[in-house]
Motif scaffolding. Structure first.
Motif, PDB file in Angstrom:
ATOM      1  N   LEU A 324       0.840  -1.205   0.000  1.00  0.00           N
ATOM      2  CA  LEU A 324       0.000   0.000   0.000  1.00  0.00           C
ATOM      3  C   LEU A 324       0.874   1.254   0.000  1.00  0.00           C
ATOM      4  O   LEU A 324       1.675   1.452   0.902  1.00  0.00           O
ATOM      5  N   ASP A 325       0.683   2.082  -1.003  1.00  0.00           N
ATOM      6  CA  ASP A 325       1.476   3.313  -1.129  1.00  0.00           C
ATOM      7  C   ASP A 325       0.512   4.470  -1.380  1.00  0.00           C
ATOM      8  O   ASP A 325      -0.216   4.485  -2.376  1.00  0.00           O
ATOM      9  N   ALA A 326       0.516   5.448  -0.467  1.00  0.00           N
ATOM     10  CA  ALA A 326      -0.421   6.580  -0.564  1.00  0.00           C
ATOM     11  C   ALA A 326      -0.226   7.358  -1.866  1.00  0.00           C
ATOM     12  O   ALA A 326      -1.185   7.927  -2.404  1.00  0.00           O
ATOM     13  N   ARG A 327       1.006   7.364  -2.392  1.00  0.00           N
ATOM     14  CA  ARG A 327       1.286   8.119  -3.622  1.00  0.00           C
ATOM     15  C   ARG A 327       0.534   7.547  -4.833  1.00  0.00           C
ATOM     16  O   ARG A 327       0.257   8.257  -5.786  1.00  0.00           O
ATOM     17  N   VAL A 379      -2.616 -10.116  10.709  1.00  0.00           N
ATOM     18  CA  VAL A 379      -3.810 -10.163   9.848  1.00  0.00           C
ATOM     19  C   VAL A 379      -4.801  -9.070  10.261  1.00  0.00           C
ATOM     20  O   VAL A 379      -5.360  -8.368   9.418  1.00  0.00           O
ATOM     21  N   ASN A 380      -4.997  -8.911  11.578  1.00  0.00           N
ATOM     22  CA  ASN A 380      -5.901  -7.860  12.068  1.00  0.00           C
ATOM     23  C   ASN A 380      -5.423  -6.468  11.654  1.00  0.00           C
ATOM     24  O   ASN A 380      -6.209  -5.604  11.267  1.00  0.00           O
ATOM     25  N   GLU A 381      -4.108  -6.262  11.796  1.00  0.00           N
ATOM     26  CA  GLU A 381      -3.510  -4.974  11.428  1.00  0.00           C
ATOM     27  C   GLU A 381      -3.685  -4.707   9.932  1.00  0.00           C
ATOM     28  O   GLU A 381      -4.039  -3.600   9.518  1.00  0.00           O
ATOM     29  N   LEU A 382      -3.455  -5.747   9.108  1.00  0.00           N
ATOM     30  CA  LEU A 382      -3.606  -5.595   7.657  1.00  0.00           C
ATOM     31  C   LEU A 382      -5.053  -5.299   7.278  1.00  0.00           C
ATOM     32  O   LEU A 382      -5.312  -4.492   6.388  1.00  0.00           O
ATOM     33  N   GLU A 383      -5.986  -5.967   7.972  1.00  0.00           N
ATOM     34  CA  GLU A 383      -7.411  -5.718   7.677  1.00  0.00           C
ATOM     35  C   GLU A 383      -7.736  -4.238   7.850  1.00  0.00           C
ATOM     36  O   GLU A 383      -8.366  -3.611   6.996  1.00  0.00           O
ATOM     37  N   ARG A 384      -7.257  -3.672   8.960  1.00  0.00           N
ATOM     38  CA  ARG A 384      -7.530  -2.258   9.262  1.00  0.00           C
ATOM     39  C   ARG A 384      -6.914  -1.337   8.209  1.00  0.00           C
ATOM     40  O   ARG A 384      -7.565  -0.449   7.669  1.00  0.00           O
ATOM     41  N   GLU A 388      -8.841   0.968   5.216  1.00  0.00           N
ATOM     42  CA  GLU A 388      -8.639   2.426   5.127  1.00  0.00           C
ATOM     43  C   GLU A 388      -8.201   2.820   3.713  1.00  0.00           C
ATOM     44  O   GLU A 388      -8.669   3.808   3.149  1.00  0.00           O
ATOM     45  N   TYR A 389      -7.282   2.028   3.156  1.00  0.00           N
ATOM     46  CA  TYR A 389      -6.733   2.307   1.819  1.00  0.00           C
ATOM     47  C   TYR A 389      -7.813   2.164   0.750  1.00  0.00           C
ATOM     48  O   TYR A 389      -7.919   2.984  -0.165  1.00  0.00           O
ATOM     49  N   MET A 390      -8.640   1.105   0.883  1.00  0.00           N
ATOM     50  CA  MET A 390      -9.705   0.849  -0.086  1.00  0.00           C
ATOM     51  C   MET A 390     -10.753   1.971  -0.073  1.00  0.00           C
ATOM     52  O   MET A 390     -11.293   2.352  -1.117  1.00  0.00           O
ATOM     53  N   VAL A 391     -11.042   2.504   1.118  1.00  0.00           N
ATOM     54  CA  VAL A 391     -12.004   3.611   1.226  1.00  0.00           C
ATOM     55  C   VAL A 391     -11.478   4.825   0.455  1.00  0.00           C
ATOM     56  O   VAL A 391     -12.208   5.492  -0.273  1.00  0.00           O
ATOM     57  N   LYS A 392     -10.166   5.075   0.614  1.00  0.00           N
ATOM     58  CA  LYS A 392      -9.543   6.212  -0.097  1.00  0.00           C
ATOM     59  C   LYS A 392      -9.585   5.997  -1.617  1.00  0.00           C
ATOM     60  O   LYS A 392      -9.805   6.938  -2.369  1.00  0.00           O
ATOM     61  N   ILE A 393      -9.388   4.753  -2.066  1.00  0.00           N
ATOM     62  CA  ILE A 393      -9.454   4.441  -3.507  1.00  0.00           C
ATOM     63  C   ILE A 393     -10.859   4.730  -4.025  1.00  0.00           C
ATOM     64  O   ILE A 393     -11.040   5.365  -5.068  1.00  0.00           O
ATOM     65  N   SER A 394     -11.867   4.269  -3.258  1.00  0.00           N
ATOM     66  CA  SER A 394     -13.269   4.468  -3.675  1.00  0.00           C
ATOM     67  C   SER A 394     -13.601   5.950  -3.773  1.00  0.00           C
ATOM     68  O   SER A 394     -14.344   6.376  -4.663  1.00  0.00           O
ATOM     69  N   GLN A 395     -13.043   6.750  -2.841  1.00  0.00           N
ATOM     70  CA  GLN A 395     -13.301   8.200  -2.844  1.00  0.00           C
ATOM     71  C   GLN A 395     -12.646   8.890  -4.038  1.00  0.00           C
ATOM     72  O   GLN A 395     -13.081   9.956  -4.468  1.00  0.00           O
ATOM     73  N   SER A 396     -11.572   8.248  -4.573  1.00  0.00           N
ATOM     74  CA  SER A 396     -10.859   8.832  -5.718  1.00  0.00           C
ATOM     75  C   SER A 396     -11.654   8.685  -7.009  1.00  0.00           C
ATOM     76  O   SER A 396     -11.369   9.347  -7.999  1.00  0.00           O
ATOM     77  N   GLY A 397     -12.614   7.778  -7.026  1.00  0.00           N
ATOM     78  CA  GLY A 397     -13.447   7.560  -8.211  1.00  0.00           C
ATOM     79  C   GLY A 397     -12.848   6.498  -9.116  1.00  0.00           C
ATOM     80  O   GLY A 397     -11.694   6.593  -9.522  1.00  0.00           O
ATOM     81  N   THR A 404     -16.609  -2.541  -9.470  1.00  0.00           N
ATOM     82  CA  THR A 404     -17.114  -3.881  -9.108  1.00  0.00           C
ATOM     83  C   THR A 404     -16.015  -4.699  -8.446  1.00  0.00           C
ATOM     84  O   THR A 404     -16.243  -5.373  -7.434  1.00  0.00           O
ATOM     85  N   LYS A 405     -14.815  -4.604  -9.026  1.00  0.00           N
ATOM     86  CA  LYS A 405     -13.674  -5.331  -8.470  1.00  0.00           C
ATOM     87  C   LYS A 405     -13.361  -4.833  -7.057  1.00  0.00           C
ATOM     88  O   LYS A 405     -13.102  -5.623  -6.142  1.00  0.00           O
ATOM     89  N   ALA A 406     -13.417  -3.511  -6.879  1.00  0.00           N
ATOM     90  CA  ALA A 406     -13.141  -2.920  -5.563  1.00  0.00           C
ATOM     91  C   ALA A 406     -14.149  -3.415  -4.529  1.00  0.00           C
ATOM     92  O   ALA A 406     -13.797  -3.745  -3.386  1.00  0.00           O
ATOM     93  N   SER A 407     -15.414  -3.496  -4.966  1.00  0.00           N
ATOM     94  CA  SER A 407     -16.483  -3.977  -4.073  1.00  0.00           C
ATOM     95  C   SER A 407     -16.216  -5.435  -3.664  1.00  0.00           C
ATOM     96  O   SER A 407     -16.368  -5.809  -2.498  1.00  0.00           O
ATOM     97  N   THR A 408     -15.802  -6.268  -4.629  1.00  0.00           N
ATOM     98  CA  THR A 408     -15.477  -7.674  -4.355  1.00  0.00           C
ATOM     99  C   THR A 408     -14.344  -7.768  -3.330  1.00  0.00           C
ATOM    100  O   THR A 408     -14.431  -8.525  -2.350  1.00  0.00           O
ATOM    101  N   LEU A 409     -13.298  -6.983  -3.561  1.00  0.00           N
ATOM    102  CA  LEU A 409     -12.129  -7.020  -2.667  1.00  0.00           C
ATOM    103  C   LEU A 409     -12.509  -6.581  -1.252  1.00  0.00           C
ATOM    104  O   LEU A 409     -12.047  -7.165  -0.267  1.00  0.00           O
ATOM    105  N   MET A 410     -13.351  -5.542  -1.156  1.00  0.00           N
ATOM    106  CA  MET A 410     -13.773  -5.051   0.171  1.00  0.00           C
ATOM    107  C   MET A 410     -14.472  -6.149   0.960  1.00  0.00           C
ATOM    108  O   MET A 410     -14.261  -6.302   2.158  1.00  0.00           O
ATOM    109  N   HIS A 411     -15.339  -6.923   0.256  1.00  0.00           N
ATOM    110  CA  HIS A 411     -16.061  -8.010   0.929  1.00  0.00           C
ATOM    111  C   HIS A 411     -15.100  -9.111   1.399  1.00  0.00           C
ATOM    112  O   HIS A 411     -15.316  -9.713   2.461  1.00  0.00           O
TER     113      HIS A 411
END
Length: 539
Positions: A324-327, A379-384, A388-397, A404-411
């Motif tokens: 995961l890289d914020a850049r 595993v717990n730390e990675l989940e968190r 957080e990273y996936m939420v930021k991706i979704s907000q980016s559009g 659809t892929k993002a939704s699958t991964l989130m689940h």
């Protein structure tokens, strides 16, 4: 001379002192929130942070040995790198000086009123927070009561020629003092205790500051023995960490013993107007702070020496996201690919926990159990972090297909974390089995072996399907999950039949059925992942 009185007061005083430190430490941990291991594993990304965390954790748990052993446990699990753990060890050595400074405050005559205040908070106030503070105060008072009892017991020794001659010899031959400190700390297994005893003896006028300093330096070598014992049979990384601890304290002791006259003058200059107990605390602080400052730039060298002395391959797991890289959030599609890589890494660890749980159940190796529990934290730390990273991706559009892929991964993130939880439950059930010496019939063990093997295969296929968007692998998961359901039902019936025939005990029955249930749930979460893959394919 009443030897019985001397022995009883010394041993009893030492016991009260150690209890005081332990009880105060427990209270501090409860007040601060018992998150020492997480603090160690999460906030040690570089050696300077490691030093700060080492200091904080050691002050909170009042034992550098405890911090070092905890850090060695994390490096053994691969959750910390060798360089990170060196920083923690350096910090732990500074943190442990806090006890010597507490002992330096001469308030023995107030120890009983302090204990009384602690007892009032503990027994007459129902608020948990106040009770924890009461525990700290009670332990603090006990610590000084123990010192006072030890001091009273040792006082008659100053009139004994054999003792005074020995103390003179120790003062004249620093190496002998170092040896005495090392051996005594190895026996007591607590440098805080031996330094406390040294401060008490010095306060009674039995030893000068010049004679006490080499003994103090030796105490620092003796405290490494517990870390060495913790590393026996552990991973290559853990052995290297223990070796670094030894190098740090031995090198510091050699340096300070050679510079003894300078150290003596420096302590007298800094602690000109304080009692000898506080002067010893100053010397202890000076030893560890100076040693740390010397070794900070040498951390890579220490790691290199440890690697050369202790050979072997070392697999290091970073206790943080790897991909995961914020850049990359500026390019959501690329960021999504990296998130998927991290989820696959998380799934691999969840599968490893399941394998470790199986290994622990059949082979009863505590090291495997510790490894599994530490991976579960990861595993717990990675989940968190992934969420957080996936939420930021979704907000980016994201474009519709990527969305659809993002939704699958989130689940799937939650399902993987739950697989880790069920594997952890199996570790805990295995621990219950081992601690209560519960025996299983050969038939029951074979059934569990069969179901564990299938559960592992199911998870493996689910992770493969997720990584490659492979619908054949996903379909295979659904078949395996149905078989796990069938096994669970069949094995449950056969085990109840064994219980009715008296072939198994009630405890073994409860553990067995709980393991079956956890494995069936592992299958369910694997099925969820597979179904998300199949649905994605339909889109």
């Amino acid at each position: 001379m009443d030897w019985q009185d001397i022995l009883f007061k010394f041993v009893g005083g030492l016991g009260i002192f150690l209890f005081g430190i332990k009880y105060m430490s427990d209270g501090l941990q409860k007040t601060a929130g018992d998150k020492m291991r997480n603090l160690l594993a999460t906030y040690t990304s570089n050696p300077i942070k490691g030093i700060i965390v080492g200091i904080v954790v050691t002050i909170l748990i009042q034992t550098s040995t405890g911090t070092t052993v905890m850090a060695i446990g994390l490096v053994n699990a691969g959750l910390m790198t060798l360089r990170q753990v060196i920083g923690v060890i350096l910090g732990a050595n500074i943190g442990t000086t806090m006890t010597a400074f507490i002992v330096g405050i001469k308030i023995e005559k107030y120890s009983l009123p302090i204990i009384a205040v602690g007892a009032i908070c503990l027994f007459f106030i129902s608020k948990k927070k106040v009770q924890y503070i009461g525990q700290i105060i009670f332990g603090f008072g006990m610590l000084f009561l123990g010192l006072s009892t030890m001091g009273g017991g040792l006082k008659p020794l100053q009139g004994l020629p054999v003792f005074t001659d020995f103390i003179i010899q120790v003062s004249e031959v620093p190496v002998l003092g170092v040896l005495v400190g090392t051996v005594f700390t190895m026996i007591v297994q607590s440098s805080s205790a031996t330094i406390g005893i040294l401060q008490t003896i010095a306060d009674e006028g039995m030893i000068t500051l010049q004679g006490a300093l080499p003994v103090l330096f030796g105490d620092n070598i003796g405290t490494t023995i517990t870390a060495v014992l913790a590393a026996i049979g552990a991973s290559v990384a853990a052995k290297r960490a223990a070796l670094v601890h030894v190098i740090f304290n031995v090198a510091g002791t050699i340096l300070f013993t050679l510079a003894l006259p300078i150290v003596h003058r420096a302590v007298l200059w800094i602690g000109e107007d304080v009692n000898i107990r506080m002067q010893i605390a100053y010397a202890h602080g000076m030893f560890n702070v100076t040693n740390t400052l010397i070794f900070i730039p040498l951390i890579p060298v220490l790691a290199w020496i440890a690697s050369k002395v202790i050979r072997g391959k070392m697999t290091e797991i970073e206790f943080k996201p790897k991909f995961l890289d914020a850049r990359l959030l500026a390019t959501p599609a690329v960021a999504l690919g990296q998130a998927q890589n991290e989820i696959i890494r998380m799934g691999t660890y969840a599968r490893e926990i399941l394998n470790d749980a199986s290994d622990y159940f059949f082979n009863k190796d505590d090291k495997v159990a510790n490894l599994a529990l530490q991976k579960e934290q990861l595993v717990n730390e990675l989940e968190r972090k992934i969420t957080e990273y996936m939420v930021k991706i979704s907000q980016s559009g994201l474009p519709e297909g990527e969305s659809t892929k993002a939704s699958t991964l989130m689940h799937t993130i939650n399902d993987i974390e739950r697989i880790g939880d069920h594997a952890e439950n199996i570790v805990e059930l295995s621990e219950l089995r081992i601690s209560n010496k519960v025996e299983f019939s050969a038939e029951a063990e074979n059934e569990l072996r069969e179901m564990l093997k299938l559960a592992d295969h199911t998870v493996e296929r689910a992770i493969y399907a997720l990584e490659h968007s492979d619908k054949e692998a996903a379909a295979d998961v659904l078949v395996c999950e149905s078989e796990l359901d069938r096994m669970e039902e069949s094995f449950r019936k056969s085990h109840i039949a064994r219980l009715n025939q008296g072939q198994c005990s009630g405890t073994s029955g409860a553990i067995y059925l709980d393991i079956l249930s956890n494995l069936e749930r592992v299958g369910d979460h694997s099925k969820n992942i597979a179904q998300f893959i199949l649905q994605e394919d339909q889109h």
